[in-house]
Structures are given as C-alpha cells and as structure tokens.
Design a protein around this motif. Sequence first.
Motif, PDB file in Angstrom:
ATOM      1  N   ASP A   1       0.715  -0.602  -0.133  1.00  0.00           N
ATOM      2  CA  ASP A   1       0.089   0.042  -0.297  1.00  0.00           C
ATOM      3  C   ASP A   1       0.674   1.226   0.336  1.00  0.00           C
ATOM      4  O   ASP A   1       0.450   2.204  -0.665  1.00  0.00           O
ATOM      5  N   ALA A   2       1.766   1.103   0.571  1.00  0.00           N
ATOM      6  CA  ALA A   2       2.811   2.396   0.562  1.00  0.00           C
ATOM      7  C   ALA A   2       3.577   2.378  -0.465  1.00  0.00           C
ATOM      8  O   ALA A   2       4.238   3.856  -0.829  1.00  0.00           O
ATOM      9  N   ALA A   3       3.877   1.533  -1.200  1.00  0.00           N
ATOM     10  CA  ALA A   3       4.504   1.555  -2.921  1.00  0.00           C
ATOM     11  C   ALA A   3       4.697   2.737  -3.759  1.00  0.00           C
ATOM     12  O   ALA A   3       3.440   2.717  -3.838  1.00  0.00           O
ATOM     13  N   ASP A   4       5.896   3.171  -4.595  1.00  0.00           N
ATOM     14  CA  ASP A   4       5.186   4.464  -5.682  1.00  0.00           C
ATOM     15  C   ASP A   4       4.380   3.829  -6.465  1.00  0.00           C
ATOM     16  O   ASP A   4       3.522   4.754  -7.533  1.00  0.00           O
ATOM     17  N   ILE A   5       4.874   2.598  -6.735  1.00  0.00           N
ATOM     18  CA  ILE A   5       4.847   1.386  -8.111  1.00  0.00           C
ATOM     19  C   ILE A   5       4.576  -0.096  -7.650  1.00  0.00           C
ATOM     20  O   ILE A   5       4.918  -0.243  -7.240  1.00  0.00           O
ATOM     21  N   ILE A   6       2.978   0.127  -8.083  1.00  0.00           N
ATOM     22  CA  ILE A   6       2.827  -1.739  -7.862  1.00  0.00           C
ATOM     23  C   ILE A   6       2.579  -1.871  -9.186  1.00  0.00           C
ATOM     24  O   ILE A   6       1.974  -1.671 -10.353  1.00  0.00           O
ATOM     25  N   VAL A   7       3.880  -3.580  -9.804  1.00  0.00           N
ATOM     26  CA  VAL A   7       3.246  -4.460 -10.511  1.00  0.00           C
ATOM     27  C   VAL A   7       3.036  -5.322 -10.512  1.00  0.00           C
ATOM     28  O   VAL A   7       2.947  -6.384  -9.131  1.00  0.00           O
ATOM     29  N   HIS A   8       1.928  -5.625 -10.830  1.00  0.00           N
ATOM     30  CA  HIS A   8       0.132  -7.038 -10.713  1.00  0.00           C
ATOM     31  C   HIS A   8       1.496  -7.836 -11.925  1.00  0.00           C
ATOM     32  O   HIS A   8       1.334  -7.798 -13.344  1.00  0.00           O
ATOM     33  N   VAL A   9       1.867  -8.790 -11.939  1.00  0.00           N
ATOM     34  CA  VAL A   9       2.177  -9.906 -12.411  1.00  0.00           C
ATOM     35  C   VAL A   9       1.178 -10.814 -12.181  1.00  0.00           C
ATOM     36  O   VAL A   9       0.788 -11.733 -11.532  1.00  0.00           O
TER      37      VAL A   9
END
Length: 467
Positions: free
Chosen positions: A306-314
Amino acid sequence: MTPSDSHPSNDGPHPDAAHDDDERLPAIPGTAFVLHPEVRGEAKGSARGLRTPEAHLEEAVGLAAAIDLTVVVARSVRVNKAVPGTLLGGGAVAELTGEIHEKRPEIVVIDHDLSPIQQRNLERAWDVKVIDRTGLILEIFGERARTKEGMLQVDLAHLSYQRSRLVRSWTHLERQRGGAGFMGGPGERQIELDRRQIDDRIVRLKRDLEDVRRTRGLHRKSRERVPYPVVAFVGYTNAGKSTLFNRLTQSDVFAKDLLFATLDPTMRQIELGGGHKAIVSDTVGFVSDLPTQLIAAFRATLEEVDAADIIVHVRDAAHPDAEAQRQDVNAVLGSMGIDTESDPRLIEVLNKADLLEPEADGSPNAVLRAGSGANSRRTQPLAMSALTGEGVDTLLAAIRERLDQARTSLTLTVASSEGQVIAWLYQNGDVVERHDDGERISLTVRLSLQDRARFEKSFGDQVEIPG
C-alpha cells in the motif's frame, strides 16, 4: 465416475459410512486424497465462477504438492446443496468411503472451507484426518515461513483459525512440540490445554506483530530519506514474481514452479536506467479464497504494498484461468483500500509470454488477448517473459514513465547560504533549471508528490514559493 448426491440428507454422514477400525490397514504416510466440491450456485458473481471444476481441482492438487503430499486420487464432487453436517451429503460421503479406505491416504483434502462440525463428521465417517482449503494453505505457510516476522504472522493466522476447531487439522504447533505430522497429533487432553492457552498466545502474537508494524513504519520513514522510489510486485501465486525479481536484481531469491514459493518479502535496489534507481519488493503471492486469517495476520507485510510508489501486478498470461486470477488479486488489493480501476500506481504485466502460441504472422495478439480484462482507462498490459528477459526493458521504461508522471514541478527561490535546503533538493529531486543571482538562487525542481509534501513541511519557511 464422479460421485454426486441428487438428494442430500441434512442429518450428517450416511449410517453406512462407519467403518471398523480393525479392518483397515495403516494409512500410507505422505499421501492425500483431494476432493473439490462443486456446490451448485456458489460461484455465481465471483471469480470462482470463471474457473472450471477441473481448474479448481488442479490448483488444489498443486497446493497439496506444495507440502510434498503425494496425491493418490483427485476428483470433483457435485453437491446440489451444502449440507450443514458434512457439506457433501450422506450419499456422497458413503460413496467415497470405500475408495478412501482402499487408497489408505494419510489425509483427505477438501478444497472448500469446512466448519468444525463438518470436519469432525467427515473424519469420523472416513476414519482419516481431514483438512479443508484454509487449513491446507496455513500448513503451506507454516512450512515456508523463515523469518521471525513470517513465523509470527503464520502462528497468528493458524491460532485464529484453530481457535474454533473441534479437531486438530494443522501441524505447525505439533512440529514445535516434536509431533509426527498429520496423523501423529496430540490427544484430546492436549487439545483442551491448547484451547485454554490460545487466547493468551493470540494477544502476545498481536503485540509482537504490532512491534513489527512499528518497525516497518520506521524503516519506511528511513527509506523516505533516500531518493529511491519503492516498486512492489504483487500477483497470483506462481505468476513469476520471484523470477522477475531475480532477473532485475541479479539475486537468487527462491523461485520455483510451485505454489507459494515465496512467503517472506524481500527488497533489493535496482537500476531503472537513465541514472534512476528504485527499490523493488517481492511479496507473497495471492490465491483464490485466500483465508481471511492470513490477510489479517499479514497486514504489516501488505502495508508495504500500500505504501509503494509503483505496484506491478505480475500475471501468468499462459494460465487458462488468467482472468480469474486477476480478479482474485484485485479483490485482495481492494480489501487493502487500493482502487484497482483507477490507482495510477498500478502497472499490469503479462508474464510467461514465451509460453503463448504466436499468431501466424508472429504478432503478439494472443498475448494482448490474454490481457483483455485490463481496465481500459489505463495503459495496455505489458507482455514479457521474466524467464527469457523479453520485455523487461519495456517494463523498466514503463516504471520510469509512471514515476515521472507522479512528479510535480516546483519553482522556488532560496538564499545561497541555505546549503542544507539546496543539497536536499539535489538529493531528492531532479533540478531541471537553476539561476544564481548573487545571494539568491532560483530553482525549478521535479519532485514526487510525497517528497514535495516533505520538503514544504521541513523547509517551507526557508524558501520563497510563488503562489
């Protein structure tokens, strides 16, 4: 022939299901009989409805294999109506009894949630240990946890689940006491002793995990002082997150074609190109019907996402249930307050593109079709292969672009004597323009929204920012 029960009884196991213990040979260690109940109407309106019974069964077999169980029989069971006493109904229970006794499995895995009563009744009817889907996933997590935090989270999830069980269905505590696996659990007296201690242990574990949460918060604050954004990998279990993580970071994080190969999160620094760096985080994989106990227990870990700058959904683009898996992951992200339809941090990646059949002209249409479920308001999912490296550069470029989009330009004037302010801006932002005018310096800096807020809070009274 698939067992079915057209007119299930609501009064528990069929009376003929009882079996004389003396007639049975000992169970074969390490073997499992896997059953997936097809409960009519249960999957409507959910991601479960996108999967075939065969796909559900295949995943259940994979879960059993993840803890080194040898599956001797795997089958689906049609259930017209869930029965309170056994879930399956008396007819199906009786029909399965003979085959279960013939195969002599150490455990029967029911790919469905069971109430304590249902679990107890099935164990009595079949004279074998029975474990439901939640218990099996908890068992896998217990096997895989390596760090102190991971073990705390698994213990809390297990105890929250076990608290309502009338029979012991999980072995993590038994291993801690030197027990002997599924069938070697303690007797009723030990179970009662555990019950009286469970509440106290839950309180202690929650307190310990709250300490972990605070520590993670402090670590995040420390990372905020470093000018590197955080990129979190999320996705369905076995989608290839760890393989991608290893390729980007030149690491050797455990990556295997196995469900829940990764449990404990790992962070590494990577080069994004163009002099930019980032911290990537490999997280635990999600799965359909993820136990609520695990979501609650892994709150501290999920907060990193939730705190990430970018979330990569693999995503596993080659999997026949890719769209159902996507919906399952989005459901977990949604439960964390992340709007998967509009969050600008999300980048969707179609991994394992090397396993897809290309079109006759070699075009990637098949890959793009695999991502057709993606939100049209965001960019098209990226096709890539973490195994071969194809498309990795495109992913890195997309991460850089998304990070740039999240930045804001700030023009300000600062006294040349304010060396700390100027150094902070160079360290945390991109200075795109500078004009020195004697004792004053005019700067135009690109900052992330988060860094801008930090800057204005820390140095806002030391600079002039045009309104």
